[in-house]
Motif scaffolding. Structure first.
Motif, PDB file in Angstrom:
ATOM      1  N   VAL A 207       0.858  -1.173   0.000  1.00 57.54           N
ATOM      2  CA  VAL A 207       0.000   0.000   0.000  1.00 57.54           C
ATOM      3  C   VAL A 207       0.900   1.230   0.000  1.00 57.54           C
ATOM      4  O   VAL A 207       1.756   1.382   0.871  1.00 57.54           O
ATOM      5  CB  VAL A 207      -0.943   0.003   1.229  1.00 57.54           C
TER       6      VAL A 207
ATOM      7  N   ALA B  42      -7.792   0.589   3.668  1.00 57.12           N
ATOM      8  CA  ALA B  42      -7.061   0.212   2.460  1.00 57.12           C
ATOM      9  C   ALA B  42      -6.098  -0.942   2.714  1.00 57.12           C
ATOM     10  O   ALA B  42      -5.856  -1.759   1.830  1.00 57.12           O
ATOM     11  CB  ALA B  42      -6.297   1.413   1.912  1.00 57.12           C
ATOM     12  N   ILE B  43      -5.561  -1.019   3.913  1.00 56.33           N
ATOM     13  CA  ILE B  43      -4.654  -2.122   4.252  1.00 56.33           C
ATOM     14  C   ILE B  43      -5.444  -3.404   4.506  1.00 56.33           C
ATOM     15  O   ILE B  43      -5.052  -4.481   4.084  1.00 56.33           O
ATOM     16  CB  ILE B  43      -3.790  -1.750   5.468  1.00 56.33           C
TER      17      ILE B  43
ATOM     18  N   ILE C  73      -0.919  -0.863  -4.319  1.00 48.23           N
ATOM     19  CA  ILE C  73      -2.205  -0.192  -4.233  1.00 48.23           C
ATOM     20  C   ILE C  73      -1.983   1.227  -3.732  1.00 48.23           C
ATOM     21  O   ILE C  73      -1.535   1.430  -2.602  1.00 48.23           O
ATOM     22  CB  ILE C  73      -3.164  -0.975  -3.312  1.00 48.23           C
TER      23      ILE C  73
ATOM     24  N   VAL D 249      -3.024   4.681  -2.278  1.00 49.05           N
ATOM     25  CA  VAL D 249      -4.070   5.258  -1.451  1.00 49.05           C
ATOM     26  C   VAL D 249      -3.658   6.701  -1.181  1.00 49.05           C
ATOM     27  O   VAL D 249      -3.014   7.016  -0.190  1.00 49.05           O
ATOM     28  CB  VAL D 249      -4.224   4.467  -0.116  1.00 49.05           C
TER      29      VAL D 249
END
Length: 86
Positions: free
Chosen positions: A19, A61-62, A78, A80
């Motif tokens: 992330v 998000a994690i 990913i 964020v």
């Protein structure tokens, strides 16, 4: 790193994702992004959503890629960031 780790982990049925955070209102850097209104405004202006992220959003998000609903996702970075890199 994600691709190499993801390929090796595939053999063991382990998912490897990362992330990448954008500006977030946390204690990092002495809490400046959280506490200094001018800094928040400048950083917010650099995101598509027009604000800095909140710690809870980063946690979501994690947690999401680790969920069973995304068990087919591996070797991904990913972002964020509220669209900071658009």
């Amino acid at each position: 790193m994600e691709a190499a780790g993801g390929a090796r982990a595939f053999l063991e049925d382990v998912r490897v994702n990362s992330v990448a955070l954008g500006p977030t209102a946390t204690d990092f850097n002495g809490g400046a992004m959280r506490d200094e209104a001018e800094m928040r405004q400048v950083l917010a202006g650099q995101t598509a959503l027009g604000r800095v992220g909140e710690p809870e959003e980063i946690g979501d998000a994690i947690a999401t890629p680790a969920s069973e609903g995304l068990r087919w996702v591996t070797a991904q970075r990913i972002e964020v960031s509220g669209g900071a890199l658009l």
